[in-house]
Design an enzyme around this catalytic site. Structure first.
Site, PDB file in Angstrom:
ATOM      1  N   LYS A 118      37.029  60.509 -77.050  1.00 35.11           N
ATOM      2  CA  LYS A 118      35.439  60.684 -75.890  1.00 35.11           C
ATOM      3  C   LYS A 118      34.302  61.482 -77.057  1.00 35.11           C
ATOM      4  O   LYS A 118      33.357  60.203 -76.101  1.00 35.11           O
ATOM      5  CB  LYS A 118      35.934  62.034 -75.339  1.00 35.11           C
ATOM      6  CG  LYS A 118      37.231  62.583 -74.502  1.00 35.11           C
ATOM      7  CD  LYS A 118      37.294  63.979 -73.671  1.00 35.11           C
ATOM      8  CE  LYS A 118      38.602  63.008 -72.845  1.00 35.11           C
ATOM      9  NZ  LYS A 118      38.255  64.670 -71.746  1.00 35.11           N
ATOM     10  N   LYS A 201      48.267  56.077 -68.945  1.00 40.72           N
ATOM     11  CA  LYS A 201      48.626  57.075 -67.969  1.00 40.72           C
ATOM     12  C   LYS A 201      48.211  57.061 -66.750  1.00 40.72           C
ATOM     13  O   LYS A 201      46.605  56.843 -66.769  1.00 40.72           O
ATOM     14  CB  LYS A 201      48.319  58.576 -69.261  1.00 40.72           C
ATOM     15  CG  LYS A 201      49.753  59.884 -68.697  1.00 40.72           C
ATOM     16  CD  LYS A 201      48.863  61.042 -69.702  1.00 40.72           C
ATOM     17  CE  LYS A 201      48.676  61.639 -68.798  1.00 40.72           C
ATOM     18  NZ  LYS A 201      48.284  63.150 -70.047  1.00 40.72           N
ATOM     19  N   LYS A 204      43.056  60.659 -63.988  1.00 37.67           N
ATOM     20  CA  LYS A 204      41.842  60.836 -62.770  1.00 37.67           C
ATOM     21  C   LYS A 204      40.448  60.180 -62.897  1.00 37.67           C
ATOM     22  O   LYS A 204      39.729  61.060 -61.114  1.00 37.67           O
ATOM     23  CB  LYS A 204      41.205  62.721 -63.367  1.00 37.67           C
ATOM     24  CG  LYS A 204      42.585  63.459 -62.538  1.00 37.67           C
ATOM     25  CD  LYS A 204      42.152  64.830 -62.418  1.00 37.67           C
ATOM     26  CE  LYS A 204      42.802  65.826 -64.316  1.00 37.67           C
ATOM     27  NZ  LYS A 204      42.451  67.002 -64.612  1.00 37.67           N
TER      28      LYS A 204
END
Ligand code: TRP
Length: 341
Positions: A118, A201, A204
């Site tokens: 991130k 995966k 969102k």
């Protein structure tokens, strides 16, 4: 001493209210939580304080928080059995998190793979909260003397870090300072992958929206996304994550919804085509989500009811959390406002 839940295990988990919840959140987390709530003392949070490690639009954050909360309840989490609350409404999370900041090491936080990923994307202004985020998560877990933490594979490292810090503080202040938690990894069938990139995966915040099924997608959108799902150039329907990640993902989704074994599912598709598998999976997902979507919308119309549920749950959570904070404050040498020592 840790709060008394009798002989029940304490289970705690949370989802960030960022963007829209996906089928992955539902099948991989929420649907399993519903099964756990009868046998364990459960805490299920919407972790809004985690969400702000990345800049959020205030009204979107509020809306996503309500949506997540309503989805928990609509999916069958029962506020009479489990505690459902919003992280920022229980101030002890921030309190304990500061303490943990003083016992965790920069070196161990630097090794967190999620931080590395991130922060690489965050450019030159990396919020400090992105770095210390695992300590807020550790506080979430340790406040409630949690034994088991249902998480995806990507969060396992954060639970391991929580264990290390709990053990470190237990050896300084006594073995009953913290319960040392264990990660509880959902079965492979519940790991929902991206429909366009089935080796990643379902997220969102996927780059390609067609890869994710959002809990508020319409039946038509769901059907279209499954029709376009990435498969492979063969024709045989079998479960093989390495060679056939797309087909395997569709089978997994069916298994997670129906509870059927992969073997049985595969047997049913002998001689059939990928198109059948895609349409069947879409139909199952639409059918599974329909009542949940309806109930979510009803709940969102009635914030009064949601607030009542929250108030009750947050009070119970706070009582437990406060005990832990007091225990820790006392052991590390803070003077409690209630009594001199
Ligand atoms: N960090 C988790 C995630 O991004 C969410 C989370 C926050 C969580 N606190 C938690 C999960 C405590 C389990 C327990 O998915």
């Amino acid at each position: 001493m840790a709060a008394d839940h009798g002989s029940k295990q304490v289970i705690l988990s949370g989802i960030q209210p960022t963007n829209r919840l996906t089928l992955g959140n539902y099948l991989g987390a929420i649907k399993n939580w519903v099964k756990l709530q009868s046998d364990a003392a459960c805490y299920f949070m919407v972790v809004d304080q985690h969400a702000i490690t990345v800049r959020q639009d205030p009204s979107e954050l509020r809306e996503a928080t309500w949506f997540a909360l309503a989805s928990y309840i609509a999916a069958g989490i029962d506020a009479e059995k489990a505690s459902i609350f919003i992280q920022s409404q229980v101030p002890q999370h921030a309190q304990l998190s500061w303490i943990l900041n003083c016992y965790a090491y920069v070196g161990e936080l630097s090794r967190m793979t999620q931080y590395k990923d991130k922060s690489a994307k965050a450019g030159s202004n990396i919020p400090v909260g992105l770095f210390t985020y695992p300590l807020l998560m550790a506080a979430d877990i340790l406040l409630y003397d949690s034994h088991l933490v249902p998480v995806g594979e990507d969060q396992k490292q954060h639970v391991e870090l929580t264990r290390d810090i709990a053990e470190r503080m237990n050896s300084l202040y006594g073995a009953d300072t913290f319960v040392v938690p264990k990660p509880f990894i959902a079965k492979i069938a519940a790991r929902v992958m991206d429909l366009q990139t089935p080796t990643a995966k379902m997220s969102k915040s996927a780059v390609n929206e067609n890869g994710s099924i959002f809990l508020n997608d319409t039946p038509k959108q769901i059907e279209n996304k499954f029709k376009r799902a990435m498969t492979d150039s063969e024709t045989e329907i079998r479960f093989d994550i390495e060679q056939k990640p797309g087909v395997s993902n569709l089978l997994s989704i069916q298994a997670a919804i129906t509870g059927d074994s992969i073997e049985n599912l595969v047997a049913r598709y002998v001689g059939k085509q990928y198109g059948h598998l895609k349409l069947d999976t879409a139909a199952l997902v639409i059918q599974e989500l329909e009542p949940l979507q309806k109930r979510t919308q009803e709940l969102l119309q009635d914030k009064g009811e949601l607030n009542r549920i929250l108030k009750k749950s947050a009070e119970a959570a706070q009582a437990h959390a406060e005990k832990t904070v007091q225990r820790v404050y006392e052991r590390i040498g803070f003077i409690l406002p209630t009594g001199a020592r």
